[in-house]
Design an enzyme around this catalytic site. Sequence first.
Site, short mmCIF file in Angstrom:
data_model
loop_
_atom_site.label_atom_id
_atom_site.label_comp_id
_atom_site.label_asym_id
_atom_site.label_seq_id
_atom_site.Cartn_x
_atom_site.Cartn_y
_atom_site.Cartn_z
N ASP A 1 -9.90 -3.00 -6.38
CA ASP A 1 -9.34 -2.34 -5.19
C ASP A 1 -10.17 -1.11 -4.87
OD1 ASP A 1 -7.80 -0.81 -3.37
OD2 ASP A 1 -5.93 -1.63 -4.17
N HIS B 1 -8.21 -4.55 -1.46
CA HIS B 1 -6.98 -3.84 -1.14
C HIS B 1 -6.15 -4.69 -0.18
CE1 HIS B 1 -4.33 -0.40 -0.84
NE2 HIS B 1 -4.35 -0.51 0.47
N SER C 1 0.83 -1.20 0.00
CA SER C 1 0.00 0.00 0.00
C SER C 1 0.88 1.26 0.00
CB SER C 1 -0.97 -0.05 1.18
OG SER C 1 -1.99 0.91 1.03
#
Length: 345
Positions: free
Chosen positions: A271, A299, A144
């Site tokens: 996502d 995600h 991320s």
Amino acid sequence: MSGMIYKAGFRPPRGLANPHIQTLLPLLLPRSKVRLETELLTLPDNDIVELSWAQPSPADARAPIMVLFHGLEGSVDSPYARMLMRTAADMGWRAVLMHFRGCGRVPNRHLRSYHAGETADAYWVLSQLTRRYPNALKVAVGVSLGANVLLKLAAEQGGDGLDLAGAIAISPPLDLAASADAINIGFARCYQRHILKSMKRKVMRRVEDGSLDRINRHQLKELDTFWAFDNEITAPLHGFESATDYYRRASSGLMLHRIELPTLILHAADDPLMPKSLLDRLPVPSRSVRIEMAEHGGHVGFVEFRQGLLRPWLARRVAQQLESWRVVPGRQQHTQPLGRNQPLE
């Protein structure tokens, strides 16, 4: 960019393809057990960064190293961090997670914290690993926000600027402004609220001890979106004019064409933190970058059904990639750029 995207091997279990279910499922899986040793390093500006090393560590100083960069407000206690650390350690790698400033158990010393475009600390830590283990092959994995940091660092440093054999970026927010918009829509606002609570808690300590006087307690509580928080806190504390300026200068998506390091990007088309059309708006990446896109996965989710149990597909895919880059100790190490149609596997 569509010609650069390969289909990922991830398949969600029947009935568990929803992006939010996939995003949250890792929180419900048994947490990977890994014994850790903490190290505090003093940075060049006298702040500190906290490293977590998987134990027991390999006895051979030439053992390959996986360095992990976590996501926004993450840590070594995040489910994906424990899972990836355990995966690498089980393969005989020396696994270490770098906590961004203020994300470890020890608060950092300065007002300056970390953000999605801050690469100096990561570069410095990698240089320390090179000093300690000059003959070890090294691979960096970012998740991320940490994936955005890693991609930006790779783009900045060129082919010879990093002592890395490769990089793996998992669910990177390639366009921070688009991600800040996406996380403010529908159920994704729950993620935003949860993360902002942690971020504001840290800033509140600075407000209460008097080291941050540009905002008061009430004003801080009113910052209820990433746009607002980054405009009032992140941007001014780190030398940006505004949230817009920060997002533009810190996003890695526009820099993918500059990456020379062999790089694997793992993403899901659903996502919730990235618009589906985003990749079509970005420049074509360099030949060293391979993007594997799964139809589902959420995600940093990617939970599959295997051997009768729910299991993290990321552990399997990352292990496969680490093994492909691994070099037998004592042999000369060569890392070749990846061609557009040259498989990583």
